[in-house]
Design an enzyme around this catalytic site. Structure first.
Site, PDB file in Angstrom:
ATOM      1  N   CYS A 134       0.831  -1.208   0.000  1.00 51.87           N
ATOM      2  CA  CYS A 134       0.000   0.000   0.000  1.00 51.87           C
ATOM      3  C   CYS A 134       0.867   1.260   0.000  1.00 51.87           C
ATOM      4  O   CYS A 134       1.423   1.637   1.037  1.00 51.87           O
ATOM      5  CB  CYS A 134      -0.914  -0.019   1.225  1.00 51.87           C
ATOM      6  N   CYS A 137      -0.421   4.143   2.260  1.00 54.99           N
ATOM      7  CA  CYS A 137      -0.212   3.933   3.701  1.00 54.99           C
ATOM      8  C   CYS A 137       1.260   4.132   4.058  1.00 54.99           C
ATOM      9  O   CYS A 137       1.583   4.760   5.056  1.00 54.99           O
ATOM     10  CB  CYS A 137      -0.594   2.514   4.128  1.00 54.99           C
ATOM     11  N   ASP A 138       2.159   3.567   3.256  1.00 59.11           N
ATOM     12  CA  ASP A 138       3.555   3.461   3.681  1.00 59.11           C
ATOM     13  C   ASP A 138       4.532   4.352   2.917  1.00 59.11           C
ATOM     14  O   ASP A 138       5.686   4.487   3.335  1.00 59.11           O
ATOM     15  CB  ASP A 138       4.019   1.993   3.546  1.00 59.11           C
TER      16      ASP A 138
END
Ligand SMILES: Cc1cc2nc3c(=O)[nH]c(=O)nc-3n(C[C@H](O)[C@H](O)[C@H](O)COP(=O)(O)OP(=O)(O)OC[C@H]3O[C@@H](n4cnc5c(N)ncnc54)[C@H](O)[C@@H]3O)c2cc1C
Length: 309
Positions: A134, A137-138
């Site tokens: 992701c 997200c990261d």
């Protein structure tokens, strides 16, 4: 035992669209979602191909709008409830969840898809410690780092372009000599000075200590292996339909996608499937919301005519 008219499993675009259409047909739908509403869209940084938003929008914004529209029609959500299994007995569906059993006359499975694992050494070991599925997200965790993106389709290339906002350099590993992504994305990636594409290459292994440090790349044309120093690996190499909860009820294809007809009916009467979890020719937001609408309208028809016979 409370038996609802309709339960929708999954609050991604397909499930929320089904919810809106079902609520407008006065079916009082309940959407059961294992996380928060949004599905894969909520994890996508930017959507620029969904009609009516000429300047594009973030996946989270689009999710918020869909959820708001559901709320306007009083669609009921139950978040953080995982449906483990669906059974059918005497025309009633029983949904076994981590919070007890739920019953419904008709069910729409809109559980979407998850990124496929490559199954290579180091992938599981370094998940969350340099291996990610992701970018939204990261991505920010890899500021000024050197990273690798695996895959050559739309998701891989789109997320690679997004990741260049943070990283120092990025390599796309692709097993063929041509990307599968849309032409426009390909052109953007090729022009991006931070992106280097490793053609005809497979990721064989991820190595490190506490965090990812190196990867082994295999060139399938020259048969050469080499190690590259890298800080992170983002995987976009295919997907896996989240269909195991109905594996004993419906026909599926080899990939595990639920087979439906054009009315989103599965091989079990009263059970519908919509979005990425089914054998659709295009896995996008626009097709998922269309499937959801079709499934809801046909669920209504089923309740109205077929079930009563
Ligand atoms: C990185 C990336 C970028 C993308 N970019 C675009 C883009 O630019 N444009 C575009 O149109 N599409 C894009 N897509 C594709 C798009 O996100 C999907 O096609 C769409 O989200 C599919 O919607 P869905 O509702 O079928 O499934 P999902 O979005 O996968 O939603 C399914 C929902 O079901 C829930 N669920 C799963 N199993 C269970 C269970 N057992 N019990 C309860 N709940 C469950 C999940 O938590 C999830 O919320 C992208 C996808 C990715 C991964």
């Amino acid at each position: 035992m409370k038996v609802r008219d309709l339960i929708i499993i999954g609050a991604g675009p397909a499930g929320m669209s089904a919810g809106i259409y079902a609520a407008r047909s006065a079916l009082s739908p309940l959407i059961i979602e294992s996380q928060m509403p949004g599905g894969q869209v909520a994890l996508t940084d930017f959507i620029e191909n969904y009609p009516a938003f000429p300047n594009g929008m973030s996946g989270q914004e689009l999710t918020k709008l869909m959820e708001e529209q559901c709320n306007n029609f009083n669609v009921e959500f139950m978040n953080f409830v995982q449906v483990d299994f669906v059974e059918k007995e005497n025309k009633i569906f029983k949904l076994k969840t981590n919070q007890g059993d739920f019953f419904a006359k008709t069910v729409i499975v809109a559980t979407g898809a998850s990124p496929a694992e490559l199954g290579i050494p180091g992938e599981r070991e370094f998940k969350g410690r340099g291996v990610s599925y992701c970018a939204t997200c990261d991505g920010p965790l890899f500021k000024d780092k050197d990273i690798l993106v695996v895959g050559g389709g739309d998701s891989a290339v789109q997320e690679a372009i997004y990741l260049t906002k943070f990283v120092s350099s990025l390599k796309i590993v692709h097993r063929r000599d041509k990307l599968r992504a849309r032409k426009m994305l390909q052109e953007k990636a090729i022009k991006n000075p931070k992106i280097d594409i490793l053609w005809n290459s497979n990721l064989l292994e991820i190595k490190g200590k506490d965090l990812v440090k190196r990867v082994v790349i295999y060139n399938n044309k020259t048969n050469q292996k080499r190690e590259i120093r890298i800080d992170g690996v983002f995987m976009y190499a295919g997907f896996k339909p989240n269909s195991s909860l109905v594996k004993n009820l419906v026909e599926m294809d080899k990939l595990g996608s639920i087979i439906t007809d054009h009315k989103m009916r599965t091989s079990t009467t009263g059970l519908f499937a919509a979005g990425d979890v089914r054998n659709t020719p295009l896995r996008q937001v626009v097709t998922a919301v269309s499937d959801g609408a079709i499934a809801a309208i046909n669920a209504e028809e089923y309740l109205e005519y077929e079930l009563k016979q």
